[in-house]
Design a protein around this motif. Structure first.
Motif, PDB file in Angstrom:
ATOM      1  N   GLN A   1       0.837  -1.230  -0.136  1.00 44.26           N
ATOM      2  CA  GLN A   1       0.045  -0.041  -0.147  1.00 44.26           C
ATOM      3  C   GLN A   1       1.032   1.276   0.034  1.00 44.26           C
ATOM      4  OE1 GLN A   1      -0.296   1.814   3.233  1.00 44.26           O
ATOM      5  NE2 GLN A   1      -1.554   3.619   1.881  1.00 44.26           N
ATOM      6  N   ALA A   2       1.975   1.162   0.907  1.00 44.94           N
ATOM      7  CA  ALA A   2       2.947   2.316   0.945  1.00 44.94           C
ATOM      8  C   ALA A   2       3.494   2.639  -0.271  1.00 44.94           C
ATOM      9  CB  ALA A   2       3.763   2.076   1.992  1.00 44.94           C
ATOM     10  N   SER A   3       3.919   1.484  -1.178  1.00 43.19           N
ATOM     11  CA  SER A   3       4.774   1.655  -2.311  1.00 43.19           C
ATOM     12  C   SER A   3       3.877   2.170  -3.303  1.00 43.19           C
ATOM     13  CB  SER A   3       5.134   0.261  -2.698  1.00 43.19           C
ATOM     14  OG  SER A   3       6.279  -0.378  -1.802  1.00 43.19           O
ATOM     15  N   LEU A   4       2.669   1.727  -3.468  1.00 45.07           N
ATOM     16  CA  LEU A   4       1.578   2.379  -4.607  1.00 45.07           C
ATOM     17  C   LEU A   4       1.149   3.852  -4.336  1.00 45.07           C
ATOM     18  CD1 LEU A   4      -0.517  -0.935  -4.982  1.00 45.07           C
ATOM     19  CD2 LEU A   4       1.303   0.063  -6.688  1.00 45.07           C
ATOM     20  N   SER A   5       0.968   3.969  -3.051  1.00 45.36           N
ATOM     21  CA  SER A   5       0.723   5.440  -2.763  1.00 45.36           C
ATOM     22  C   SER A   5       1.622   6.372  -2.940  1.00 45.36           C
ATOM     23  CB  SER A   5       0.133   5.275  -1.075  1.00 45.36           C
ATOM     24  OG  SER A   5      -0.256   6.587  -0.612  1.00 45.36           O
ATOM     25  N   GLY A   6       2.818   5.858  -2.239  1.00 46.22           N
ATOM     26  CA  GLY A   6       3.848   6.692  -2.707  1.00 46.22           C
ATOM     27  C   GLY A   6       4.407   6.772  -4.191  1.00 46.22           C
ATOM     28  N   LEU A   7       4.286   5.697  -5.193  1.00 48.20           N
ATOM     29  CA  LEU A   7       4.365   5.880  -6.412  1.00 48.20           C
ATOM     30  C   LEU A   7       3.683   7.008  -7.013  1.00 48.20           C
ATOM     31  CD1 LEU A   7       5.778   4.909  -8.940  1.00 48.20           C
ATOM     32  CD2 LEU A   7       4.241   3.133  -9.047  1.00 48.20           C
ATOM     33  N   ALA A   8       2.143   6.885  -6.736  1.00 46.43           N
ATOM     34  CA  ALA A   8       1.067   7.855  -7.216  1.00 46.43           C
ATOM     35  C   ALA A   8       1.395   9.236  -6.627  1.00 46.43           C
ATOM     36  CB  ALA A   8      -0.277   7.507  -6.653  1.00 46.43           C
ATOM     37  N   GLN A   9       1.983   9.482  -5.537  1.00 44.39           N
ATOM     38  CA  GLN A   9       2.263  10.932  -5.089  1.00 44.39           C
ATOM     39  C   GLN A   9       3.569  11.416  -6.070  1.00 44.39           C
ATOM     40  OE1 GLN A   9       1.947  11.895  -0.944  1.00 44.39           O
ATOM     41  NE2 GLN A   9       1.282   9.757  -0.739  1.00 44.39           N
ATOM     42  N   GLU A  10       4.477  10.554  -5.992  1.00 46.01           N
ATOM     43  CA  GLU A  10       5.838  10.695  -6.850  1.00 46.01           C
ATOM     44  C   GLU A  10       5.493  10.918  -8.272  1.00 46.01           C
ATOM     45  OE1 GLU A  10       9.708  10.565  -5.013  1.00 46.01           O
ATOM     46  OE2 GLU A  10       9.056   8.960  -3.505  1.00 46.01           O
ATOM     47  N   LEU A  11       4.741  10.382  -9.076  1.00 46.13           N
ATOM     48  CA  LEU A  11       4.460  10.566 -10.312  1.00 46.13           C
ATOM     49  C   LEU A  11       3.613  11.775 -10.603  1.00 46.13           C
ATOM     50  CD1 LEU A  11       3.782   6.882 -11.487  1.00 46.13           C
ATOM     51  CD2 LEU A  11       6.141   8.333 -11.907  1.00 46.13           C
ATOM     52  N   ALA A  12       3.108  12.009  -9.602  1.00 46.02           N
ATOM     53  CA  ALA A  12       2.175  13.367  -9.803  1.00 46.02           C
ATOM     54  C   ALA A  12       2.848  14.657 -10.414  1.00 46.02           C
ATOM     55  CB  ALA A  12       1.350  13.578  -8.501  1.00 46.02           C
ATOM     56  N   ALA A  13       3.886  14.964  -9.684  1.00 44.57           N
ATOM     57  CA  ALA A  13       4.686  15.944 -10.400  1.00 44.57           C
ATOM     58  C   ALA A  13       5.023  15.994 -11.849  1.00 44.57           C
ATOM     59  CB  ALA A  13       5.644  16.505  -9.505  1.00 44.57           C
TER      60      ALA A  13
ATOM     61  N   GLU B   1      13.009   3.115  -8.735  1.00 47.30           N
ATOM     62  CA  GLU B   1      13.012   3.259  -7.328  1.00 47.30           C
ATOM     63  C   GLU B   1      12.090   2.283  -6.838  1.00 47.30           C
ATOM     64  OE1 GLU B   1      14.963   5.729  -3.727  1.00 47.30           O
ATOM     65  OE2 GLU B   1      13.304   6.687  -4.987  1.00 47.30           O
ATOM     66  N   TYR B   2      10.716   2.460  -7.293  1.00 51.16           N
ATOM     67  CA  TYR B   2       9.664   1.799  -6.674  1.00 51.16           C
ATOM     68  C   TYR B   2       9.543   0.493  -7.216  1.00 51.16           C
ATOM     69  CZ  TYR B   2       7.728   5.591  -4.186  1.00 51.16           C
ATOM     70  OH  TYR B   2       7.339   6.829  -2.996  1.00 51.16           O
ATOM     71  N   ALA B   3       9.970   0.185  -8.577  1.00 52.69           N
ATOM     72  CA  ALA B   3       9.766  -1.170  -8.945  1.00 52.69           C
ATOM     73  C   ALA B   3      10.780  -2.092  -8.344  1.00 52.69           C
ATOM     74  CB  ALA B   3      10.349  -0.956 -10.640  1.00 52.69           C
ATOM     75  N   ALA B   4      11.917  -1.623  -7.890  1.00 52.50           N
ATOM     76  CA  ALA B   4      12.997  -2.397  -7.217  1.00 52.50           C
ATOM     77  C   ALA B   4      12.358  -2.780  -5.771  1.00 52.50           C
ATOM     78  CB  ALA B   4      14.189  -1.659  -6.933  1.00 52.50           C
ATOM     79  N   ALA B   5      11.665  -1.951  -5.276  1.00 52.71           N
ATOM     80  CA  ALA B   5      11.097  -2.154  -3.931  1.00 52.71           C
ATOM     81  C   ALA B   5       9.741  -3.132  -4.007  1.00 52.71           C
ATOM     82  CB  ALA B   5      10.439  -0.788  -3.318  1.00 52.71           C
ATOM     83  N   VAL B   6       8.951  -2.896  -5.101  1.00 50.16           N
ATOM     84  CA  VAL B   6       7.789  -3.769  -5.206  1.00 50.16           C
ATOM     85  C   VAL B   6       8.078  -5.071  -5.453  1.00 50.16           C
ATOM     86  CG1 VAL B   6       5.627  -4.205  -6.607  1.00 50.16           C
ATOM     87  CG2 VAL B   6       6.117  -1.817  -5.635  1.00 50.16           C
ATOM     88  N   ARG B   7       9.165  -5.439  -6.398  1.00 51.21           N
ATOM     89  CA  ARG B   7       9.621  -6.735  -6.730  1.00 51.21           C
ATOM     90  C   ARG B   7      10.154  -7.460  -5.747  1.00 51.21           C
ATOM     91  NH1 ARG B   7      12.896  -3.953 -10.773  1.00 51.21           N
ATOM     92  NH2 ARG B   7      11.687  -4.060 -12.833  1.00 51.21           N
ATOM     93  N   ARG B   8      10.357  -6.736  -4.427  1.00 51.72           N
ATOM     94  CA  ARG B   8      10.994  -7.491  -3.313  1.00 51.72           C
ATOM     95  C   ARG B   8       9.884  -8.263  -2.709  1.00 51.72           C
ATOM     96  NH1 ARG B   8      15.777  -7.677  -0.660  1.00 51.72           N
ATOM     97  NH2 ARG B   8      14.606  -8.213   1.072  1.00 51.72           N
ATOM     98  N   LEU B   9       8.427  -7.610  -2.646  1.00 49.55           N
ATOM     99  CA  LEU B   9       7.284  -7.943  -1.969  1.00 49.55           C
ATOM    100  C   LEU B   9       6.607  -9.229  -2.559  1.00 49.55           C
ATOM    101  CD1 LEU B   9       5.924  -4.264  -1.399  1.00 49.55           C
ATOM    102  CD2 LEU B   9       7.504  -5.727   0.176  1.00 49.55           C
ATOM    103  N   LYS B  10       7.303 -10.505  -2.419  1.00 52.20           N
ATOM    104  CA  LYS B  10       6.510 -11.452  -2.677  1.00 52.20           C
ATOM    105  C   LYS B  10       7.183 -12.527  -1.473  1.00 52.20           C
ATOM    106  CE  LYS B  10       9.839 -11.984  -6.117  1.00 52.20           C
ATOM    107  NZ  LYS B  10      10.649 -12.378  -7.274  1.00 52.20           N
TER     108      LYS B  10
ATOM    109  N   LYS C   1      13.057  -1.862   4.456  1.00 50.89           N
ATOM    110  CA  LYS C   1      14.181  -1.036   3.928  1.00 50.89           C
ATOM    111  C   LYS C   1      14.178  -0.481   2.634  1.00 50.89           C
ATOM    112  CE  LYS C   1      19.284  -0.808   4.032  1.00 50.89           C
ATOM    113  NZ  LYS C   1      20.469  -1.450   4.071  1.00 50.89           N
ATOM    114  N   ALA C   2      13.758  -1.344   1.446  1.00 51.21           N
ATOM    115  CA  ALA C   2      13.594  -0.969   0.121  1.00 51.21           C
ATOM    116  C   ALA C   2      12.333  -0.070   0.120  1.00 51.21           C
ATOM    117  CB  ALA C   2      13.332  -2.141  -0.575  1.00 51.21           C
ATOM    118  N   VAL C   3      11.268  -0.304   0.706  1.00 51.31           N
ATOM    119  CA  VAL C   3      10.130   0.400   0.606  1.00 51.31           C
ATOM    120  C   VAL C   3      10.370   1.931   1.160  1.00 51.31           C
ATOM    121  CG1 VAL C   3       7.602   1.019   1.059  1.00 51.31           C
ATOM    122  CG2 VAL C   3       8.590  -1.373   0.294  1.00 51.31           C
ATOM    123  N   HIS C   4      11.267   2.040   2.319  1.00 52.42           N
ATOM    124  CA  HIS C   4      11.419   3.126   2.784  1.00 52.42           C
ATOM    125  C   HIS C   4      12.209   4.078   2.048  1.00 52.42           C
ATOM    126  CE1 HIS C   4      10.804   1.584   7.376  1.00 52.42           C
ATOM    127  NE2 HIS C   4       9.609   1.523   6.706  1.00 52.42           N
ATOM    128  N   GLY C   5      13.234   3.348   1.350  1.00 55.86           N
ATOM    129  CA  GLY C   5      14.371   4.032   0.580  1.00 55.86           C
ATOM    130  C   GLY C   5      13.578   4.830  -0.688  1.00 55.86           C
TER     131      GLY C   5
END
Length: 615
Positions: free
Chosen positions: A78-90, A181-190, A210-214
């Motif tokens: 959830q944090a990854s997708l929410s963060g991705l949406a926020q950071e892609l907005a700009a 950056e987010y793709a690398a984090a999400v790929r870990r979530l398996k 750690k990856a999601v926080h980064g």
């Protein structure tokens, strides 16, 4: 890479909706785990005994850990997708603004982001300046090269097109960085197949976090008021919805669990969630220091999973900084009228002994105090690096620990439900010096009504009234056979050690025997002269003896402690002393008098304390 068309057409609302879906799964897992722990397991352990109950509790524990794993991993998604949406907005806004500008000037934007512009401008030699295609440059140096060239172009469209192309290139570059950056984090979530969540699984979760926080910290963690006061943090937490709290517990349990001002129940939940992650991280590191801390966390975990305790246990802080961090309460500090926070001293660190020994002191204090007033809680606070060896001769660790202790105490005040809770600061051994240093911070120890000092080598001040609570509210326990309460003062120690050194040098021409003999003789001469350094005989290494008449505190009775050593010591130590007496103050099995006195003070009943004459 993110293409121009992808960024243009991207529906960020779909990412937000997906994040909400994962948040819903995380919330459901969180609720299910709480039901298993607080309803099913709690009732089972209260009503059932025997092997069948033990086996059922074990299986339910596995189910709880599985729910915790789902809560955490789905929360990270959830944090990854929410963060991705926020950071892609700009970047998307910048791209759409650039495309709108190109459309306004009737320029053509190609798939690669280049911008074609038509002929325009004043005629030169009978011809209008030709149109061309501008390619974007990302970054300061690229723009610094291309912009002047475009400005020198006689076609006024050139500079406009170059600016548009540069904006497009910059937006695509930023979007690409975010996506990578987010793709690398999400790929870990398996998740691995199977129903068992092991220590290795939690080590993987630690890496996932750690990856999601980064990736997401810039847009998500900024909302956590780490730089605010405990009262402001409490207000922030109170203002969150339940869904927001659950999300923070999933993604940032380490931060929430160690943030002074967050309510104790929430800190406990956060640290219980973070505990297996931290254990997994330490188990992977493998070095001796990590394994020592891991043993301490395993001991804490064992107490947590062994079933509800009385008084109930709250995990208010854990960490792997320095020698390890752990803050454990027995009794709820937010609902209790009487709250004490004990600072341990020399040799204390996050290890196996912390869980079996140091934590028991807080448990015994809470248990004793609750016999007098059930609304009592006691905390052991290892929120600093206590000295481990020769650094005990310095007050540096105490001075570094004092601000952290005061922050914690301020947090207790912010979260306590009572209008005027009774708060007791307790320092044992070197921890009493840390408490003493905390009293010297601006404003003193927040909320402290009473101070208890046991086994103290001095607190850095020479009078009880200098501790900021009034000398009638300072209480001291000093066992007759506790050598720490009879240490020589710094000048005395200097004379003894100086005499020993001088004697060793003087005897060195006679060889090793002369060195040893000279050191002994010189040390004895230094001891004999030490009366000059401490004529009253009431100074310790870190100041006036808190048990002395000159200090002026209330001394309470303790058992003298076992007489382990039977040799003649310099009079500043007395004879027949034993180190065990230094560790018995809280232990009702070994020093019922002292533990009862401490409990009476903590419970707000100092009249039940048995006094002892000052030295």
């Amino acid at each position: 890479m993110v293409s121009l068309q992808e960024l243009k057409d991207m529906k960020l609302s779909e990412l937000v909706e997906a994040a909400a879906g994962w948040a819903d799964v995380s919330n459901r897992a969180y609720t299910s785990r709480k039901r298993v722990d607080s309803e099913v397991v709690a009732k089972l352990t209260d009503t059932q005994k025997g092997m069948a109950a033990m086996f059922a509790t074990y299986r339910l524990g596995r189910l709880s850990r599985n729910f915790q794993y789902i809560h955490t991993e789905c929360g990270l998604l959830q944090a990854s997708l929410s963060g991705l949406a926020q950071e892609l907005a700009a970047p998307q806004r910048r791209l759409l603004t650039a495309l709108g500008k190109a459309d306004h000037y009737k320029f053509t934007v190609h798939d690669d982001g280049s911008v074609s512009y038509p002929a325009a401008g004043e005629e030169i030699n009978g011809q209008q300046p030709q149109g061309d295609t501008a390619t974007g440059a990302d970054g300061f140096f690229g723009r610094a090269i291309k912009a002047p060239i475009a400005l020198m172009n006689p076609n006024p469209n050139a500079a406009i097109a170059q600016d548009i192309a540069d904006e497009i290139a910059s937006a695509l570059s930023a979007a690409g960085d975010v996506d990578a950056e987010y793709a690398a984090a999400v790929r870990r979530l398996k998740a691995e197949q199977g129903l068992e969540v092991t220590e290795n699984t939690w080590a993987d979760v630690s890496g996932d976090a750690k990856a999601v926080h980064g990736a997401a910290d810039d847009v998500l963690k900024d909302e956590i008021p780490t730089g605010k006061t405990p009262a402001e943090r409490k207000a922030w937490w109170d203002g969150l919805t339940e869904e927001q709290r659950v999300a923070y517990l999933a993604v940032y349990p380490d931060t929430v669990g160690n943030l002074d001002g967050i309510p104790s129940v929430a800190r406990d939940e956060a640290n219980r969630a973070y505990l297996p992650q931290l254990m997994g991280k330490l188990s992977e590191q493998g070095d001796e220091a990590s394994q020592t801390k891991l043993a301490g966390l395993q001991g804490i975990q064992q107490q947590l999973i062994s079933g509800p305790s009385q008084p109930p246990m709250f995990l208010l802080g854990i960490g792997d900084q320095g020698n390890g961090r752990a803050i454990v309460a027995y009794g709820n500090p937010d609902t209790s009228r009487n709250v004490s926070a004990y600072v341990p001293g020399l040799g204390t660190k996050l290890n196996g002994e912390f869980a079996t020994g140091t934590m028991k002191r807080a448990f015994d204090t809470a248990s004793g105090a609750r016999e007098l007033d059930p609304s009592s809680a006691s905390i052991v606070w290892l929120g600093y690096d206590a000295p481990q060896d020769v650094d005990v001769m310095s007050d540096g660790d105490a001075k570094r620990g004092a601000p952290a202790y005061n922050s914690f105490m301020s947090g207790l005040l912010a979260t306590n439900d009572n209008a005027d809770p009774h708060v007791t600061a307790i320092g044992h051994s070197y921890g009493s010096l840390t408490v003493g240093q905390a009293t010297q911070q601006p404003g003193g120890i927040p909320g402290a009504d009473d101070i208890i000092l046991v086994g103290s080598p001095g607190v850095g001040v020479d009078r009880a009234e200098d501790l900021g609570v009034g000398k009638q509210h300072v209480f001291v326990g000093a066992a007759d056979n506790d050598p720490v309460t009879k240490l020589p003062s710094k000048p005395e120690a200097g004379m003894i050690l100086g005499g020993a050194g001088t004697g060793a040098v003087a005897g060195s021409p006679l060889g090793p025997v002369g060195v040893v003999g000279g050191a002994v003789a010189g040390g004895l001469l230094g001891w004999g002269a030490s009366d000059v350094a401490d004529p009253g005989g009431d100074d310790l290494y870190f100041g006036k003896d808190p048990a002395s008449e000159a200090f002026g505190a209330n001394r309470f009775r303790t058992e003298p402690g076992p007489e382990v050593v039977d040799v003649e010591f310099p009079k500043v130590w007395d004879s027949k002393v034993g180190a065990e007496a230094h560790s018995n103050y809280f232990n009702p099995e070994k020093d019922q008098i002292s533990s009862d006195n401490i409990a009476a003070i903590v419970a707000g009943n100092p009249g039940k304390m048995i006094p002892e004459a000052r030295r």
